[in-house]
Design a protein around this motif. Sequence first.
Motif, PDB file in Angstrom:
ATOM      1  N   GLN A 182     -55.574  29.224  31.414  1.00 43.44           N
ATOM      2  CA  GLN A 182     -54.592  29.285  32.506  1.00 43.44           C
ATOM      3  C   GLN A 182     -54.535  30.702  33.096  1.00 43.44           C
ATOM      4  N   ARG A 183     -54.536  31.683  32.229  1.00 38.85           N
ATOM      5  CA  ARG A 183     -54.472  33.077  32.683  1.00 38.85           C
ATOM      6  C   ARG A 183     -55.758  33.471  33.428  1.00 38.85           C
TER       7      ARG A 183
ATOM      8  N   TYR B 140     -46.294  35.041  31.498  1.00 39.86           N
ATOM      9  CA  TYR B 140     -47.629  35.674  31.493  1.00 39.86           C
ATOM     10  C   TYR B 140     -48.710  34.599  31.524  1.00 39.86           C
ATOM     11  N   THR B 141     -48.513  33.579  30.684  1.00 39.48           N
ATOM     12  CA  THR B 141     -49.376  32.399  30.748  1.00 39.48           C
ATOM     13  C   THR B 141     -48.660  31.251  30.045  1.00 39.48           C
ATOM     14  N   PHE B 142     -49.142  30.036  30.267  1.00 41.43           N
ATOM     15  CA  PHE B 142     -48.454  28.872  29.688  1.00 41.43           C
ATOM     16  C   PHE B 142     -49.412  27.704  29.584  1.00 41.43           C
ATOM     17  N   THR B 143     -48.976  26.670  28.884  1.00 38.98           N
ATOM     18  CA  THR B 143     -49.706  25.404  28.866  1.00 38.98           C
ATOM     19  C   THR B 143     -48.694  24.276  28.741  1.00 38.98           C
TER      20      THR B 143
ATOM     21  N   ILE C  72     -47.464  30.870  36.433  1.00 39.36           N
ATOM     22  CA  ILE C  72     -47.569  32.251  35.964  1.00 39.36           C
ATOM     23  C   ILE C  72     -46.812  33.165  36.923  1.00 39.36           C
TER      24      ILE C  72
ATOM     25  N   HIS D 225     -55.628  32.109  36.815  1.00 44.55           N
ATOM     26  CA  HIS D 225     -54.664  32.854  37.629  1.00 44.55           C
ATOM     27  C   HIS D 225     -55.244  34.194  38.092  1.00 44.55           C
ATOM     28  N   GLU D 226     -55.882  34.911  37.194  1.00 47.14           N
ATOM     29  CA  GLU D 226     -56.378  36.245  37.564  1.00 47.14           C
ATOM     30  C   GLU D 226     -57.627  36.188  38.432  1.00 47.14           C
TER      31      GLU D 226
ATOM     32  N   MET E 257     -53.891  28.473  27.079  1.00 50.48           N
ATOM     33  CA  MET E 257     -53.151  29.567  27.728  1.00 50.48           C
ATOM     34  C   MET E 257     -54.086  30.675  28.209  1.00 50.48           C
TER      35      MET E 257
END
Lengths: 142, 387
Positions: B153-154, A72-75, A118, B157-158, B150
């Motif tokens: 990052q999301r 879903y998300t990461f780092t 992702i 991405h979106e 995080m």
Amino acid sequence: MPEEKDKKRYAKPLPHIDEEMRPWWEAAQRHELYIQKCRDCGDLRFHPRALCPSCLSSNTEWVRCSGRGKIYTFTVTNQNATAGFRDSLPYVLAWVELEEGLKLMSNIIDCQPSQVRIDLPVEAVFEDVTPDVTLVKFRPAA
Amino acid sequence: MSLSRKTAVVGVYEHPTRFAPDKSMFQIMAESIRGALDDCGLTIKDVDGILSAGIGMSPMGIIGLCDYLNLTPNFMDGTNIGGASFVAHVAHAAAAINAGLCEVAVITYGSTIASTRFAIGTGGGAGGGGDPCHQFEFPYGPTGIGAYAMVAQRHMHEYGTTSEQLAEIAVTMRLHASMNPAAKYRDLITVEDVLASRIVSSPLHLLDCCMVSDGGGALVVTSAERARDLKKRPAYVLGAGETARHAARGQRDFLEIAAHQSGRLAFERAGVSHKDIDMAMIYDSFTITVLTTLENLGFCKRGEGGAFVSGGRLRYDGEFPINTDGGGLSSNHPGMRGIFLVIEAVKQLRGECGPRQVKDCQIALCHGTGGELGTRHSGATLILSNQ
């Protein structure tokens, strides 16, 4: 990760397991991953807990997961002063969305951090880090 | 029952220290309280309410603070919801004063987190948190920065948000700090400087992150009636809201943050709209904190934050000025910085900000975030006016 094969020298923080959560951790030791479902209202939940937070029912079903999901998300973590982690930089911290729809925090392993993105399909890996504790991590799906 | 304009922030003080190995956190708090009382012309004898929270304080630290100050208050609030605490404390003090529980409330924070070398953003995952959720997270090494990273990052991405857009926030904060003599980092930086700084936790660079400093501050809150006779122009409390967001039993949308709810409540209660806000103080633990907060407060649509923060809009002389003190990114960040959001907003409403003063500033919004956007956090919104 060589240092994780040497149980006596496992240096990263271990979970402080609540008795309430012990069945989940025992399942992890059997290399099984579970979420919970309320038998009254049907709501799914992770992390496990004794009561459904949506209706406060104690009537709970343990649902075994396939272990498949996607990122879903990461780092990619390059700095962490904590013992154990400071010796294994960089590492990938992630929220993984299980096929069953719930998100859980974990590490993405068995790949280069640069490969992680992702939505990457992943599968659970059970890492027996001590004789008493198994952690659920994820790797890119085969 | 509306609290609008019934109470006011009448005294503020930001402790000038950024590094204080010679001081205790209670000393910083007490010196700040002295400063805030001097600012409005009240004395410690007038104080009958005390609100505080701290990183180094014990769970019952509010009583220890009463001991240090020899206070026997009629109202105490030790609510600790992280960096947002002090924004929420203003609303709690306003409600208490309005309910007759106290008359003059002091809110304070002090910390020596830098001089005691506490790794607040890059520790994490250590020791045992007491909350049940921690056992499912700490073994995987979540740092404070990592949790925010995080969310960044999301968002990228979106919505295609870029590191350059996030960097613009840091660049603007530094510009403001250059006009604040008390700010810790005052040399101007560019977007290229931010992008060239090392990546602490992807996609966040070092210059996307707030600093760790020592520091503290204090606020004095009293009734609108009593405020009229004090030294400085009151900053009236128009409205406030607070809430929490968390893993939501595994069903969280991590781009919907507490500000969405606390902001809506604050606007409804204040009876003002977004176009009425002349400047805002937005908790800037990280650049991504600012971007998602602006979206969730409704200053732009979700996903449009990247464009919104670009082009100098957030500058003191721009279309929507924020964080004119330089924020946690460039002025100070002693572990929690909600109190500084209110201090700078009040100074702007009084017209005390010199070269960084926002023109015709009549209504200001503060939004504090406590904890971590990417795990659990609080949000507290406060709207103040000089009218």
